[in-house]
Write a protein that holds these residues in place. Structure first.
Motif, short mmCIF file in Angstrom:
data_model
loop_
_atom_site.label_atom_id
_atom_site.label_comp_id
_atom_site.label_asym_id
_atom_site.label_seq_id
_atom_site.Cartn_x
_atom_site.Cartn_y
_atom_site.Cartn_z
N GLU A 172 0.83 -1.21 0.00
CA GLU A 172 0.00 0.00 0.00
C GLU A 172 0.86 1.26 0.00
O GLU A 172 0.54 2.25 -0.66
CB GLU A 172 -0.94 0.00 1.22
N GLU A 173 1.97 1.21 0.75
CA GLU A 173 2.89 2.36 0.79
C GLU A 173 3.48 2.60 -0.60
O GLU A 173 3.58 3.74 -1.06
CB GLU A 173 4.02 2.10 1.80
N LYS A 174 3.88 1.50 -1.27
CA LYS A 174 4.47 1.63 -2.61
C LYS A 174 3.44 2.15 -3.61
O LYS A 174 3.77 2.94 -4.50
CB LYS A 174 5.01 0.28 -3.08
N LYS A 175 2.20 1.72 -3.45
CA LYS A 175 1.14 2.20 -4.34
C LYS A 175 0.95 3.71 -4.20
O LYS A 175 0.81 4.43 -5.19
CB LYS A 175 -0.18 1.48 -4.04
N LYS A 176 0.95 4.18 -2.96
CA LYS A 176 0.77 5.61 -2.71
C LYS A 176 1.93 6.41 -3.28
O LYS A 176 1.76 7.48 -3.86
CB LYS A 176 0.64 5.86 -1.21
N GLU A 177 3.15 5.87 -3.11
CA GLU A 177 4.34 6.58 -3.60
C GLU A 177 4.38 6.65 -5.13
O GLU A 177 4.90 7.61 -5.70
CB GLU A 177 5.60 5.87 -3.08
N SER A 178 3.86 5.61 -5.78
CA SER A 178 3.95 5.56 -7.25
C SER A 178 2.64 5.90 -7.95
O SER A 178 2.54 5.77 -9.17
CB SER A 178 4.37 4.14 -7.67
N GLU A 291 5.08 -3.92 -10.91
CA GLU A 291 5.64 -4.03 -9.56
C GLU A 291 4.58 -3.83 -8.47
O GLU A 291 4.57 -4.53 -7.46
CB GLU A 291 6.77 -3.03 -9.37
N ASN A 292 3.69 -2.86 -8.68
CA ASN A 292 2.79 -2.47 -7.59
C ASN A 292 1.30 -2.71 -7.84
O ASN A 292 0.51 -2.68 -6.89
CB ASN A 292 2.99 -0.97 -7.28
N TYR A 293 0.91 -2.93 -9.10
CA TYR A 293 -0.52 -3.04 -9.40
C TYR A 293 -0.85 -4.30 -10.20
O TYR A 293 -1.88 -4.36 -10.87
CB TYR A 293 -1.00 -1.81 -10.18
#
Length: 315
Positions: A172-178, A291-293
């Motif tokens: 979730e943190e990576k999703k927000k950052e990207s 990577e994130n989605y």
């Protein structure tokens, strides 16, 4: 099984069956691994063959370590409990890679080994799953300093639940950052009777022909030399704001220019109502999606990403 503090001599036995517990004295016991087989060397036995047989259990466990060198570190109190944990982590429903194993308490050297994952930009794997073992104070202090997470439990499922919650939080943190760089694939067809504003901002009704339309997606017009027309700033379905719209849905959306210093493109001047609008993907945006989605897109959506790669000539 008498209390060792009580003075008295040990009783020596040549043979024991179904004993509650025994004490063994031998040279090099400090190097023995808890849970491994115990062999008695007879006069006709080959010592080297028995050594190989004794190491077989450990070799079987070592073969389960991920060949890529990426994964969590696992520690357990005995070889048997380590095998059980590795078998659980390897199951399709769990599927957590393991890069290192150890038996016994968690020491500083174990923290250093796990911290390698931070250098590889794999924060989620910079973790130790400690099953029914203790953690030394020095190891705990070093883990806090380096950013290595230690999960402790005496039930395998509890250990998995802790780690899964940790990984989900990192995702979730990576999703927000990207989020700003992530571009979901989509093709939109403007509904001719639903052009509410031609520019500053563009407000139109569209039919989602392919993929997922998402707030923040940059749009371009391939038939007009891939001219960029702006980003989706809002989406409405039946006058209710939503973040995404999928293939087959008809929605209203507002599109604002990417660069406030430049005049926004206009319907009827820079492109026509008949032109399809396509999300402007790049190599970087596709990598972020992978990577994130990855789980947010269906197999059909990923096939459409491949089509867009060809359209934009992305290697």
């Amino acid at each position: 099984m008498k209390e060792l503090r009580i003075k008295g001599s040990y009783q020596h036995h040549k043979e024991l069956k179904a004993a509650q517990g025994i004490k063994i004295t031998a040279q090099g016991l400090e190097h023995a691994i808890a849970g491994t087989q115990l062999h008695v060397v007879g006069p006709d036995d080959d010592l080297e063959d028995l050594k190989d047989e004794a190491m077989q259990d450990m070799k079987n466990v070592m073969s389960r370590i991920d060949k890529t060198g990426e994964g969590v570190c696992v520690q357990a109190s005995t070889l048997g409990s380590l095998e059980a944990l590795l078998e659980f982590l390897k199951s399709p429903a769990v599927n957590i890679p393991v890069s290192g194993i150890s038996i016994g308490p968690v020491h500083k050297k174990d923290i250093m080994r796990s911290s390698v994952m931070l250098e590889k930009k794999k924060k989620e794997y910079a973790a130790i799953l400690a099953f029914d073992v203790k953690v030394t104070p020095e190891a705990r202090e070093l883990a806090d300093e380096l950013g290595v997470k230690i999960f402790m439990a005496d039930i395998i499922y509890h250990l998995f639940d802790q780690f899964k919650a940790y990984v989900d939080n990192i995702k979730e943190e990576k999703k927000k950052e990207s989020a700003e760089e992530a571009v979901f694939p989509c093709v939109l067809k403007i509904l001719p009777q639903c052009v509410f504003n031609k520019k500053d901002p563009i407000i139109v009704g569209v039919d989602v022909l392919e993929g997922i339309a998402r707030v923040g997606t940059p749009l371009c017009v391939p038939t007009k030399e891939f001219i960029d027309i702006g980003r989706i700033s809002s989406i409405e379905i039946n006058h209710k704001a939503v973040d995404t719209a999928k293939k087959g849905q008809q929605v209203a959306m507002k599109i604002i220019g990417n660069n406030p210093e430049e005049a926004q493109k206009m319907i009827g001047r820079h492109f026509e109502v008949e032109d399809e609008l396509v999300s402007h993907v790049t190599r970087r945006s596709i990598d972020i999606l992978k990577e994130n989605y990855r789980d947010d897109l269906s197999l059909e959506d990923w096939k459409f990403v491949l089509k867009l790669k060809k359209l934009f000539k992305i290697p």
